[in-house]
Design an enzyme around this catalytic site. Structure first.
Site, short mmCIF file in Angstrom:
data_model
loop_
_atom_site.label_atom_id
_atom_site.label_comp_id
_atom_site.label_asym_id
_atom_site.label_seq_id
_atom_site.Cartn_x
_atom_site.Cartn_y
_atom_site.Cartn_z
N LYS A 100 7.53 0.34 -1.54
CA LYS A 100 7.11 -1.62 -0.71
C LYS A 100 7.33 -2.79 -2.15
O LYS A 100 7.71 -3.99 -2.56
CB LYS A 100 5.61 -1.58 -0.63
CG LYS A 100 4.24 -1.23 -1.31
CD LYS A 100 4.00 0.27 -1.11
CE LYS A 100 3.36 1.45 -1.69
NZ LYS A 100 2.45 2.03 -1.29
N GLU A 124 11.98 2.12 6.02
CA GLU A 124 10.50 1.84 6.70
C GLU A 124 8.65 2.28 6.41
O GLU A 124 7.73 1.97 6.41
CB GLU A 124 10.67 3.12 7.57
CG GLU A 124 9.45 3.52 8.75
CD GLU A 124 9.38 2.01 9.91
OE1 GLU A 124 10.68 1.25 10.48
OE2 GLU A 124 8.43 0.82 9.75
N VAL A 127 5.83 -0.01 4.78
CA VAL A 127 4.92 -0.78 4.84
C VAL A 127 4.45 -0.07 6.27
O VAL A 127 4.70 -0.13 6.87
CB VAL A 127 5.17 -2.39 5.92
CG1 VAL A 127 4.17 -2.90 6.09
CG2 VAL A 127 6.24 -3.46 5.02
N ILE A 131 3.63 4.27 9.90
CA ILE A 131 3.13 3.91 11.00
C ILE A 131 4.92 2.69 11.62
O ILE A 131 5.59 2.87 10.33
CB ILE A 131 2.52 2.52 11.58
CG1 ILE A 131 0.86 2.67 11.37
CG2 ILE A 131 2.08 1.25 12.53
CD1 ILE A 131 0.16 1.81 10.88
N GLY A 182 -4.41 11.03 -2.31
CA GLY A 182 -3.01 11.08 -2.80
C GLY A 182 -3.11 9.52 -1.56
O GLY A 182 -1.89 9.28 -1.44
N GLU A 185 -2.43 4.08 -5.21
CA GLU A 185 -1.55 3.92 -6.00
C GLU A 185 -1.62 4.32 -6.93
O GLU A 185 -2.29 4.67 -7.59
CB GLU A 185 -1.21 2.85 -6.20
CG GLU A 185 -0.74 1.79 -5.15
CD GLU A 185 1.12 2.23 -4.01
OE1 GLU A 185 2.07 2.10 -4.88
OE2 GLU A 185 1.09 2.70 -3.31
N ASP A 196 -1.12 -4.25 -3.42
CA ASP A 196 0.06 -3.32 -2.06
C ASP A 196 -0.34 -4.45 -0.75
O ASP A 196 1.21 -4.84 -0.81
CB ASP A 196 -0.94 -2.43 -2.60
CG ASP A 196 0.22 -1.55 -1.45
OD1 ASP A 196 0.56 -0.90 -2.21
OD2 ASP A 196 -0.46 -1.25 -0.57
N LYS A 200 2.81 -5.95 0.93
CA LYS A 200 3.65 -5.32 2.32
C LYS A 200 3.89 -6.70 3.40
O LYS A 200 4.56 -7.17 4.09
CB LYS A 200 2.58 -4.52 3.08
CG LYS A 200 3.06 -3.08 2.04
CD LYS A 200 1.47 -2.71 2.35
CE LYS A 200 1.93 -0.78 1.98
NZ LYS A 200 0.51 0.05 1.94
N GLY A 297 -0.14 7.91 2.75
CA GLY A 297 -0.88 10.10 2.33
C GLY A 297 0.63 10.54 2.79
O GLY A 297 1.28 9.34 3.59
#
Ligand code: NDP
Ligand code: HSE
Length: 416
Positions: A100, A124, A127, A131, A182, A185, A196, A200, A297
């Site tokens: 991002k 995709e 962000v 999802i 995980g 950042e 972050d 987004k 994740g």
């Protein structure tokens, strides 16, 4: 057969390889062709990995190989990710990314190159992790004018806040957990300082409003100042604290910000916990629609990356149009001109005097107290709706009185 190269074999990169290996048959069926991983680029060695025969440290191996038609950039950071992406696109290779920071900074330029070359730059996973949100905005909701986007856009901070609220964990312990899982950042300041989430909301705003919104100009606050006492006050207000990204179109201008917000437990975003993200979109035809799922994740993020790869394989000869040009003029509304209610705490030795002063300067406020000895020497309240610049002037005025020790914990409160 379509051959791909994966740049970066960390959390997301290893997840992408795992998903392609595990679901190879169904992925080939859906894509209409087999997807073959030809290279993995990383600066590290992975002597025990079953994928070690694919490893290279030299980007030219990939860029000079005409068999590679899709490059998956999951290294992160601006450099050399930007150079590698640009070179790949200029060499006629489609690029998929979860990065991002790169999309928010150079999205307009990279999409422009992809369009010129009749290939795709898809992001995709940049962000909301797993999802689906970029494709729905561009395709399923394309009939709408999008007027507002609001959401929990960072899994790490939502995980930290949930652990603080539900388990009374300290900020540091909760952050360490998120890193081990995980989610965080490489530099967790990007998560906890809100950068972050800011990248987004900049990506979503640029896509929905059609021109580049500079993430550096978006007002951004993180969660580092949120204390367990703030969480307790929110609880006393039947509310929770969430880090929200917000973007709203007002005429031909935009309000955009990232900040902690106190939201009622009744609000649809209040129940979004742990690493989950949720994005509420308002469209002028559909009304409200909410997207919910794991925001970070290894495998959830890989799910979105691999979906982009499949999409490209299905449309290998054409560019899917995304409108993201440069803005002709500044479209962001100055944060000082925007309006909100605010939760404020004031340390004092003279509560009655402070309460009288606050009412005089800010109007009718809602005073709140909690049964916590640490808050005995303070007055806490929620202001009526005010412009940010008016609030700042009022708080400076309050701070200048001798019976006021400090004004702190200023958190926006969502009223609707
Ligand atoms: P990691 O740090 O786990 O993985 C990045 C990998 O790329 C590491 O193995 C790193 O090696 C390698 N790398 C870094 N620089 C280079 C280079 N110059 N050449 C070759 N290899 C390099 O990061 P993530 O997988 O977590 O994140 C990757 C991207 O995806 C980031 O942009 C992140 O913001 C984004 N993202 C991450 C999500 C998550 O849940 N983790 C979710 C959504 C997006 P080394 O470690 O030795 O530097
Ligand atoms: N660090 C990011 C987060 C990863 O926690 O949301 C997903 O973008």
């Amino acid at each position: 057969m379509v051959k791909i190269a994966v740049l970066g074999f960390g959390t997301v990169g290893s997840g992408v390889v795992e998903v392609i290996r595990t679901n190879s048959e169904s992925i080939s069926r859906k894509a209409g062709k087999k997807i073959d991983i030809k290279y993995i680029l990383d600066i590290r060695d992975f002597p025990d990995s079953p994928e070690r025969h694919l490893l290279t440290k030299n980007i030219d191996d990939i860029l000079n190989d005409d068999e590679v038609s899709i490059v998956v950039e999951v290294m992160g950071g601006l450099d050399p990710a930007y150079t590698f992406t640009k070179r790949a696109l200029l060499a006629g290779k489609h690029v998929v990314t979860s990065n991002k920071e790169l999309v928010a900074t150079h999205g307009a330029e990279l999409l422009g190159i992809a369009k010129e070359k009749n290939i795709n730059y898809l992001f995709e996973a940049s962000v909301g992790g797993g999802i689906p949100i970029i494709r729905p905005l561009n395709q399923c909701l394309a009939a709408n004018e999008i007027t507002e986007i609001e959401g929990i856009l960072n899994g790490t901070t939502n995980y930290i806040l949930t652990q603080m609220i539900k388990k009374g964990k300290t900020f540091q312990n909760a952050l360490q957990d998120a890193q081990e899982k995980g989610y965080a950042e490489r530099n967790p300041a990007a998560d906890v300082e809100g950068h972050d989430a800011c990248r987004k909301i900049a990506i979503l705003s640029s896509l929905t409003f059609g021109c580049h919104i500079d993430s550096n100009k978006i007002h951004t606050e993180g969660i580092t100042k949120i204390s367990l006492e703030d969480v307790e006050y929110a609880e006393a207000m039947s509310s929770v604290i969430k880090l929200l990204g917000f973007s709203k179109k007002i005429g031909d201008k935009i309000i955009a910000r990232v900040s902690p917000m106190i939201i009622s437990k009744e609000h649809p975003l209040a129940g979004v916990e742990d690493v989950f993200n949720a994005i509420l979109v308002k469209g002028n035809a559909i009304g409200d629609v909410m997207f919910y799922g794991r925001g970070a994740g290894k495998l959830p993020t890989a799910s979105a990356v691999v979906a982009d790869i499949i999409d490209i394989v299905k449309n290998i000869d054409r560019n899917s149009r995304m409108i993201w040009s440069t803005c002709e003029e500044e479209v962001l509304i100055d944060i000082g001109e925007t309006t909100s209610s605010y939760f404020v705490r004031v340390k004092t030795d003279n509560k009655p005097a402070v309460m009288e002063l606050i009412t005089k300067v800010l109007g009718d406020c809602n005073f709140i107290s909690i049964q916590n000895p640490k808050t005995q020497d303070e007055v806490a309240f929620v202001t009526p709706e005010k412009k940010e610049k008016e609030l700042q002037t009022a708080l400076n005025d309050i701070n200048n009185h001798s019976f006021v020790n400090t004004v702190y914990s200023v958190i926006r409160v969502k009223n609707e």
